[in-house]
Design a protein around this motif. Structure first.
Motif, PDB file in Angstrom:
ATOM      1  N   MET A   1     -24.914 -27.873 -19.379  1.00 56.42           N
ATOM      2  CA  MET A   1     -24.205 -27.006 -20.334  1.00 56.42           C
ATOM      3  C   MET A   1     -22.698 -27.123 -20.073  1.00 56.42           C
ATOM      4  O   MET A   1     -22.069 -26.225 -19.495  1.00 56.42           O
TER       5      MET A   1
ATOM      6  N   GLN B   1     -16.634 -13.768 -20.564  1.00 53.72           N
ATOM      7  CA  GLN B   1     -17.823 -13.049 -20.082  1.00 53.72           C
ATOM      8  C   GLN B   1     -19.116 -13.647 -20.633  1.00 53.72           C
ATOM      9  O   GLN B   1     -20.122 -13.724 -19.930  1.00 53.72           O
ATOM     10  N   ASN B   2     -19.084 -14.079 -21.876  1.00 52.16           N
ATOM     11  CA  ASN B   2     -20.307 -14.590 -22.510  1.00 52.16           C
ATOM     12  C   ASN B   2     -20.548 -16.067 -22.281  1.00 52.16           C
ATOM     13  O   ASN B   2     -21.516 -16.615 -22.803  1.00 52.16           O
ATOM     14  N   LYS B   3     -19.661 -16.714 -21.553  1.00 56.45           N
ATOM     15  CA  LYS B   3     -19.884 -18.148 -21.317  1.00 56.45           C
ATOM     16  C   LYS B   3     -19.748 -18.528 -19.851  1.00 56.45           C
ATOM     17  O   LYS B   3     -19.596 -19.687 -19.499  1.00 56.45           O
ATOM     18  N   THR B   4     -19.819 -17.495 -18.992  1.00 55.46           N
ATOM     19  CA  THR B   4     -19.702 -17.756 -17.557  1.00 55.46           C
ATOM     20  C   THR B   4     -21.067 -17.636 -16.880  1.00 55.46           C
ATOM     21  O   THR B   4     -21.786 -16.670 -17.101  1.00 55.46           O
ATOM     22  N   ALA B   5     -21.392 -18.631 -16.066  1.00 54.30           N
ATOM     23  CA  ALA B   5     -22.579 -18.548 -15.209  1.00 54.30           C
ATOM     24  C   ALA B   5     -22.074 -18.372 -13.786  1.00 54.30           C
ATOM     25  O   ALA B   5     -21.323 -19.214 -13.275  1.00 54.30           O
TER      26      ALA B   5
ATOM     27  N   ILE C   1     -22.559 -10.287 -16.304  1.00 54.63           N
ATOM     28  CA  ILE C   1     -22.361 -11.718 -16.539  1.00 54.63           C
ATOM     29  C   ILE C   1     -23.689 -12.349 -16.132  1.00 54.63           C
ATOM     30  O   ILE C   1     -24.380 -11.804 -15.270  1.00 54.63           O
ATOM     31  N   ASP C   2     -24.057 -13.475 -16.702  1.00 51.94           N
ATOM     32  CA  ASP C   2     -25.320 -14.107 -16.306  1.00 51.94           C
ATOM     33  C   ASP C   2     -25.204 -14.689 -14.896  1.00 51.94           C
ATOM     34  O   ASP C   2     -24.248 -15.414 -14.583  1.00 51.94           O
TER      35      ASP C   2
END
Ligand SMILES: Cc1ncc(C[n+]2csc(CCOP(=O)(O)OP(=O)(O)O)c2C)c(N)n1
Ligand code: SF4
Ligand SMILES: [Mg+2]
Lengths: 266, 375
Positions: free
Chosen positions: A104, A62-66, A83-84
């Motif tokens: 990234m 969740q914290n590393k998905t664009a 999510i971003d």
């Protein structure tokens, strides 16, 4: 629009429990404030989004998905997840994902778009991302129509179905040419080691497994992954539930489900 | 003078190469583009600076790898650039003419989402594909391309040295204020060669970029959900009004101009870009005959430095617009002067004359003749 995970979780935990009712399992990465969602009843988009959410939870990303979305009915998902995300322009989600991933590389990058976005206005981007083996996951929702704009002919529309406002006398090949099969196109172009699949929303578990493999492929093999999801659009198909499922069955004859990693069976 | 402390090197370079070197000195780490004359050497020089992709050179500023992508078209270049900015990298592109048209797709998205893209536009001839050589006919497109309101920063450099200075500055402006930022040059400037002083960016000037997605907010478990599509007129209206007030506030810090021998001038020449360099020479020629002539030159076409403009033309008897287009710059200035007069401050618009030479270079002699011409 900013809400914290923690706040959301706390809210969930303090909510009174209705023990007798089965509670549907919503992904933890859902953004509660945006539910109920904005898609039509019976739409295939939220089925796929639910499965994407389940996979994001399961992989703990969740914290590393664009999550990058196109213009089309996919745009309704702009705040679907905690999510971003960003909306782009119609057809331009794939190059945005390419630029993001290059800048990234540790992020899990998903480009989520419709068949119009992927196979008409943005075809060139799909072709070149495939040729370059860009390590992103492209998910194309194929509902055989331009849904957001009210059901015009898409590159995926087949001769008799669904009804469209811009080929109201059927998509006859003599006038309109033939339909485009995205995953098959990608298969022809991809370097060895790309993940290519077609799945369908009448089997959500199949959608989930396919998307999970695609995201793992992006992370582990640093190669291109492509999933087409055959999807319902009862609003523009003008179908009831029974017909929707029957049509989906028929569409699978033109658009068969498959899954492969290129270069492994040739 | 802080400049004296910098490690300066003088070099003979082509304009487009100057830009690539300045971008590297600014801390840019990637380039996304599609070749088009007269901008291509920006891309080619950047490729040389990146070195072998298997063993890429590092940014002298961030120590990150330098990279580039030759995209399938300008829409891809523009949106990949947006992607890189969303991921928190100083990145840029270069294009011209028909490429500028296609890239407005991405720039209009960048304007809506406040993405700090940096784009070098080397103007070629206007009207479609036209010439690959020169004009000043991409002013309107660069300032206002897209279905937006022009919430952008557009620098118009006049010399090779300006190309270095304002490329360096573009990245900091873009990331500090979050507007798509443009370096609007032209084919003459891009293709000419001359001596340029290169210097590294000073630490205190450097604006550190942060990821817009998966950045500091995400680390606090806050999600960022950017949108450019709205349901209601009122929703988008309030965004535009917000941007308008941001832009008005930021304009005070961003807007730049040069006033050259304007103090006692009866005639003010107004020109931008390379034409302003010719106009400056013309001012000196005319001053030597004791004609009271000065030059006001917008360095930023968006936003315009209105206070400086007003003080330069406020006491003048006439202004002469000079540009290699049919009034693309002068429309910006007329609009600004009318808006200023609407604020109720007393101000008499001087007589206006123009020397428009669309798609042609303009020499100092032609400008002198125009000034001396009896109406
Ligand atoms: C450049 C551009 N052209 C046209 C449109 C109008 N438009 C919005 S969505 C859409 C079609 C969407 O179809 P698809 O990509 O299949 O997504 P769906 O809505 O079916 O999920 C079109 C043509 C647009 N927004 N931008
Ligand atoms: S129009 Fe079709 S694709 Fe769009 S939300 Fe409604 S059912 Fe879903
Ligand atoms: Mg569709």
């Amino acid at each position: 629009m900013k809400t914290s995970n923690k706040q959301q979780r706390n809210r969930k935990e303090t909510a009174p429990r209705t023990a007798s009712l089965p509670v549907p399992s919503f992904p933890r990465c859902y953004k509660e404030s945006s539910k109920p969602h904005k898609f039509c009843p019976g739409c295939g988009h939220p089925i796929t989004l639910h499965e994407i959410g389940m996979v994001v939870d399961e992989l703990g990303i969740q914290n590393k998905t664009a999550f990058l979305i196109d213009i089309g009915c996919s745009l309704l998902a702009w705040d679907f997840f905690d999510i971003d995300t960003t909306q782009t322009h119609h057809g331009r989600t794939v190059p945005t994902a390419v630029g993001f991933k290059r800048a990234m590389p540790d992020a899990t990058v998903i480009a989520y778009l419709g068949d119009g976005g992927g196979y008409a206005i943005g075809t060139q981007h799909l072709v070149h991302a495939t040729l370059r083996n860009d390590p992103i996951t492209v998910i194309i929702i194929n509902n055989l129509t331009y849904a957001m704009t009210g059901g015009q002919m898409a590159p995926t529309t087949i001769e008799k179905q669904p009804p469209t406002t811009t080929a109201p006398f059927d998509r006859t090949p003599d006038v309109f040419g033939t339909n485009l099969k995205g995953p098959e196109l990608v298969l022809h172009l991809a370097m060895p080691g790309a993940f290519v699949a077609r799945t369908a929303v009448d089997n959500p578990l199949h959608v989930r497994m396919t998307i999970k493999e695609a995201l793992l492929h992006q992370q582990k093999n640093k190669a291109f992954s492509f999933v087409e999801v055959l999807s319902f659009c009862p609003t523009n198909w003008k179908t009831n539930a029974q017909e929707t499922f029957a049509w989906m069955g028929a569409f699978k004859e033109t658009y068969p489900l498959f899954k492969t990693i290129t270069g492994t069976n040739s | 003078m802080p400049r004296a402390k910098r490690r300066e090197t003088k070099e003979f370079m082509q304009g487009n190469a100057v830009i690539a070197h300045a971008a590297r000195a600014a801390g840019a780490t990637s380039f996304y583009g599609y070749p088009i004359t007269p901008s291509t050497e920006v891309f080619e020089t950047w490729v040389q600076l990146c070195g072998n992709p298997h063993k890429p050179a590092l940014s002298p500023v961030t120590k990150e790898r330098l990279s580039y992508l030759q995209c399938e078209d300008e829409m891809a270049s523009g949106f990949a650039l947006i992607g890189a900015c969303l991921a928190g990298k100083k990145a840029f592109t270069a294009t011209a003419g028909p490429g500028n048209i296609l890239m407005q797709d991405a720039f209009s998205a960048a304007e809506a989402l406040r993405i700090p893209t940096v784009a070098v536009i080397m103007q070629r001839g206007g009207l479609s594909t036209s010439t690959v050589i020169y004009s000043q006919e991409e002013v309107t497109l660069t300032c206002f391309g897209g279905n937006g309101e022009g919430f952008r920063v557009v620098y118009s450099p006049s010399s090779l040295q300006d190309l270095y200075t304002y490329t360096l500055k573009s990245f900091n402006t873009a990331w500090k204020y979050r507007y798509p930022t443009f370096l609007l040059g032209d084919g003459y400037l891009g293709k000419m060669s001359g001596e340029v002083t290169r210097y590294p960016m000073l630490k205190r000037e450097y604006v550190t970029p942060e990821p817009i997605l998966l950045g500091p907010a995400r680390q606090k478990s806050l999600s960022t959900n950017l949108r450019n599509c709205y349901d209601q007129e009122e929703e988008i209206n309030s965004i535009i009004e917000q941007y308008r007030s941001d832009y008005a506030r930021d304009s005070k810090a961003i807007a730049e101009s040069e006033s050259y021998r304007t103090r006692d001038a009866h005639t003010i020449l107004i020109a931008h870009g390379i034409v302003a360099s010719a106009a400056k020479v013309a001012v000196d020629m005319l001053r030597s005959t004791s004609a009271r002539v000065g030059l006001w030159r917008p360095i930023t076409l968006r936003p315009l430095d209105v206070p400086s403009l007003v003080s330069a033309v406020g006491n003048a008897r006439r202004i002469i617009y000079i540009e290699s287009a049919l009034g693309q710059m002068s429309r910006l200035i007329n609009d600004a002067l009318i808006a200023y007069s609407e604020t109720g401050k007393s101000f008499d618009l001087p007589a206006v004359r123009s020397l428009y030479a669309p798609a042609l270079g303009i020499t100092p002699t032609e400008i002198v003749e125009q000034v001396l011409k009896k109406s």
